[in-house]
Design an enzyme around this catalytic site. Structure first.
Site, short mmCIF file in Angstrom:
data_model
loop_
_atom_site.label_atom_id
_atom_site.label_comp_id
_atom_site.label_asym_id
_atom_site.label_seq_id
_atom_site.Cartn_x
_atom_site.Cartn_y
_atom_site.Cartn_z
N THR A 142 91.78 -3.47 -56.69
CA THR A 142 92.33 -4.52 -55.85
C THR A 142 91.46 -4.64 -54.59
O THR A 142 90.43 -3.98 -54.48
CB THR A 142 93.79 -4.23 -55.42
N ARG A 143 91.91 -5.46 -53.63
CA ARG A 143 91.18 -5.60 -52.37
C ARG A 143 91.66 -4.57 -51.34
O ARG A 143 91.24 -4.59 -50.18
CB ARG A 143 91.36 -7.03 -51.83
N LYS A 144 92.51 -3.66 -51.76
CA LYS A 144 93.02 -2.61 -50.86
C LYS A 144 92.02 -1.47 -50.81
O LYS A 144 92.20 -0.42 -51.43
CB LYS A 144 94.40 -2.13 -51.33
N THR A 145 90.95 -1.69 -50.06
CA THR A 145 89.86 -0.73 -49.95
C THR A 145 89.77 -0.21 -48.52
O THR A 145 90.42 -0.72 -47.61
CB THR A 145 88.53 -1.38 -50.34
N THR A 278 91.70 2.67 -55.28
CA THR A 278 90.94 2.82 -54.03
C THR A 278 91.84 3.21 -52.85
O THR A 278 91.43 3.12 -51.70
CB THR A 278 90.20 1.52 -53.68
#
Length: 306
Positions: A142-145, A278
C-alpha cells in the site's frame, strides 16, 4: 553476454540520481558535522566482511552500494540480490576502502539492507502463500510507507515477489471516503476525476458496500476496493460485480494479515493489498567486521591464536 537474473533486471527500475541523492541525504543525517572517531582510525586501508546473522531474503544491494560509492569504497558481493539466506552467520560480501570511510558508511548501509531485507522476506512469504493456494491474482503493498524510505520499501516488495500498488498520489487516483464525502457522491467524484485526468489514468474507488461498488463501476471507475470487508462478504460481492462488470478490477484491503490473506483468494478477486508489508515488518540482522587473521569474525569471542 550473460543474461540478467530477475532481481538484477528489477534493479534497473531505480534511477541512478535517486540512489545518489538518497545516499547523500542518509550520510548527511548521520554525519552532520565532525566525525571524531574517523580521526582514530584514519585512512588505513581495510577490508571488512559483511555478515548475515539471521535468515531472510537479501535485499537493498543497490542502496548499500550507493552509500559506499559516495565514500569511495568498493563493495564485492558473494550472494545475489533476492537470495534467501538460510544458513547463518554467513559471509555475503566485502567492503574495501579507507577505514574511516568504511566506518562512516557502516551503520547507514546496514540499516538500509536490514530493513529492505525485512520487507522482502515478508513479501516472499506472501508470494509463497499465494502460490501454495494456486491463486492467480496479485498480493500488493500500500502507500503506507516510511516517510523518506518509500523507494527502498517499494523496491523491496518487488524483490520479494509481490506488487507495489501505486507508488504515490501521482501514480493512480484513489478516491477514498473523505474525497467522496467532500464531493458529495461517488459518481460526481469519478466524473470530476476523469474530466481532469483524462484517458491516461486509472481510477480506484474505496467502497463500503455493494451499492458503492456498483455506483463506482457505472460511473466509469477502473477499480473497486472492497475496504474492510469480511472474506465471505467480499467473495459474494466480487462474484456479482464480476458478472455485471467483467472489466472491473476488484481489490480487497483493510485489516488483512499474512495469516488471513488466503481467505480472500478467489477467482473473482484480482488484488489483495496489505499495509503490513511496509508497516511493522521485521528486519534481517547484518553486521560489518574488519578482517583479522587472529579473529573469527563469525564468532569474535573465539580467538584463533589459542
Amino acid at each position: 553476454m550473460a543474461s540478467l537474473t530477475h532481481q538484477q533486471f528489477i534493479s534497473h527500475i531505480l534511477p541512478p540520481t535517486s540512489l545518489k541523492n538518497l545516499a547523500k541525504e542518509w550520510l548527511a543525517e548521520d554525519i552532520p558535522s565532525f566525525d571524531i572517531a574517523a580521526c582514530v582510525v584514519g585512512d588505513k586501508p581495510e577490508e571488512c566482511v559483511l555478515l548475515c546473522k539471521s535468515p531472510g531474503v537479501l535485499c537493498g544491494v543497490p542502496f548499500f552500494n550507493a552509500v559506499f560509492q559516495e565514500l569511495d569504497c568498493m563493495v564485492t558481493w558473494l550472494v545475489e540480490e533476492g537470495t534467501f539466506i538460510e544458513e547463518t552467520p554467513s559471509r555475503i560480501g566485502f567492503v574495501k576502502g579507507p577505514a574511516s570511510r568504511i566506518l562512516q558508511g557502516e551503520r547507514t548501509a546496514l540499516n538500509c539492507i536490514a530493513r529492505a531485507s525485512g520487507v522482502a522476506t515478508y513479501a516472499r512469504e506472501l508470494k509463497n502463500i499465494k502460490e501454495d493456494n494456486k491463486w492467480e491474482g496479485e498480493v500488493a503493498g500500500t502507500r503506507k510507507t516510511t516517510p523518506g524510505f518509500r523507494l527502498v520499501e517499494k523496491y523491496a516488495l518487488l524483490i520479494g515477489g509481490i506488487s507495489t500498488h501505486r507508488y504515490n498520489l501521482s501514480s493512480m487516483v484513489m478516491l477514498k471516503d473523505n474525497h467522496i464525502w467532500s464531493m458529495g457522491s461517488i459518481s460526481s467524484a469519478v466524473r470530476r476525476t476523469r474530466e481532469i485526468g483524462g484517458f491516461s489514468i486509472k481510477i480506484e474507488v474505496e467502497c463500503r458496500s455493494i451499492e458503492d461498488a456498483i455506483e463506482a463501476a457505472k460511473a466509469g471507475a477502473d477499480i473497486a476496493m472492497l475496504d474492510n470487508w469480511s472474506p465471505d462478504s467480499a467473495k459474494t460481492a466480487a462474484k456479482q460485480l464480476r458478472k455485471d462488470f467483467p472489466h472491473l478490477i476488484i481489490e480487497c484491503s483493510g485489516g488483512i494479515r499474512k495469516e488471513s490473506c488466503h481467505a480472500y483468494f478467489s477467482q473473482d478477486i484480482d488484488v489483495v493489498s496489505m499495509s503490513s508489508t511496509t508497516q511493522g515488518y521485521g528486519v534481517v540482522d547484518f553486521s560489518l567486521k574488519v578482517r583479522r587473521e587472529d579473529i573469527d569474525i563469525t564468532n569474535p569471542l573465539r580467538d584463533r591464536t589459542k
